[in-house]
Motif scaffolding. Sequence first.
Motif, PDB file in Angstrom:
ATOM      1  N   ASN A 119      -3.397  -6.908  -3.978  1.00  0.00           N
ATOM      2  CA  ASN A 119      -3.197  -5.756  -3.102  1.00  0.00           C
ATOM      3  C   ASN A 119      -1.782  -5.255  -3.376  1.00  0.00           C
ATOM      4  O   ASN A 119      -0.798  -5.961  -3.104  1.00  0.00           O
ATOM      5  CB  ASN A 119      -3.367  -6.157  -1.636  1.00  0.00           C
ATOM      6  N   ARG A 121       0.182  -2.904  -2.118  1.00  0.00           N
ATOM      7  CA  ARG A 121       1.097  -2.729  -0.976  1.00  0.00           C
ATOM      8  C   ARG A 121       1.663  -4.072  -0.516  1.00  0.00           C
ATOM      9  O   ARG A 121       2.869  -4.206  -0.314  1.00  0.00           O
ATOM     10  CB  ARG A 121       0.378  -2.022   0.173  1.00  0.00           C
ATOM     11  N   GLN A 122       0.794  -5.072  -0.361  1.00  0.00           N
ATOM     12  CA  GLN A 122       1.253  -6.390   0.082  1.00  0.00           C
ATOM     13  C   GLN A 122       2.210  -7.013  -0.936  1.00  0.00           C
ATOM     14  O   GLN A 122       3.204  -7.641  -0.553  1.00  0.00           O
ATOM     15  CB  GLN A 122       0.058  -7.309   0.335  1.00  0.00           C
ATOM     16  N   ASN A 147      -1.074   3.187  -0.266  1.00  0.00           N
ATOM     17  CA  ASN A 147      -2.308   2.976   0.471  1.00  0.00           C
ATOM     18  C   ASN A 147      -2.648   1.491   0.487  1.00  0.00           C
ATOM     19  O   ASN A 147      -2.553   0.820  -0.533  1.00  0.00           O
ATOM     20  CB  ASN A 147      -3.440   3.778  -0.190  1.00  0.00           C
ATOM     21  N   GLU A 148      -3.071   0.994   1.632  1.00  0.00           N
ATOM     22  CA  GLU A 148      -3.402  -0.433   1.770  1.00  0.00           C
ATOM     23  C   GLU A 148      -4.630  -0.831   0.982  1.00  0.00           C
ATOM     24  O   GLU A 148      -4.895  -2.014   0.789  1.00  0.00           O
ATOM     25  CB  GLU A 148      -3.599  -0.780   3.245  1.00  0.00           C
ATOM     26  N   LYS A 149      -5.397   0.141   0.495  1.00  0.00           N
ATOM     27  CA  LYS A 149      -6.639  -0.162  -0.209  1.00  0.00           C
ATOM     28  C   LYS A 149      -6.453  -0.273  -1.723  1.00  0.00           C
ATOM     29  O   LYS A 149      -7.406  -0.572  -2.434  1.00  0.00           O
ATOM     30  CB  LYS A 149      -7.687   0.902   0.094  1.00  0.00           C
TER      31      LYS A 149
END
Length: 184
Positions: A119, A121-122, A147-149
């Motif tokens: 991911n 963003r993470q 975007n978190e996705k």
Amino acid sequence: GRIFVVFTFPMQDISARLNRVLLMLKDVTQVRALYRQTLQENKMKAVGQLAAGVAHEIRNPLGLIRNYCHLLKKSSPDDLELKTKAISMMEKAVDRSNEIIDNLLRFSRISNEKWIDVNLRQAILSILSFEELTLIKNNISVTLNCNEKITLFLVLESLEMIMINLIINAVDAMENGGEIIIDC
């Protein structure tokens, strides 16, 4: 236990018929080992630079825990509101310390060049947490537009090294503070 790069070259005769294939093998075992060693040395150098920041980041939650322990010792046994708040704050401080330690341990591992789904963003937030003290000390804010996705298939250690180098270079370029904007 050896690593080879393989090259193949089709060989045709005058009538354009394929009658042979030239096969060349190049032993890159030592080059690959040196690459991994260099990558690990660079990571350890970065970890060394981050150690002071990490120590500071861990001392903050530990100081919080110590202060709330002191408050609990001095408080009335009937002060349920203080006890609830103190326990909650201490749990958050412990969680923050664990997160810092987990990030540091994951980052310092020897790379196995394993490709995984990440991911984005993470991963970037994890890297930014390492550099948080440096950014604050240099009066630099960070805006992350990601975007978190977004998930990428990559070697996480490579992304970490690239991002840390970019952040360090950006900090060095902004002598009077500034803003880093990361768009994904």
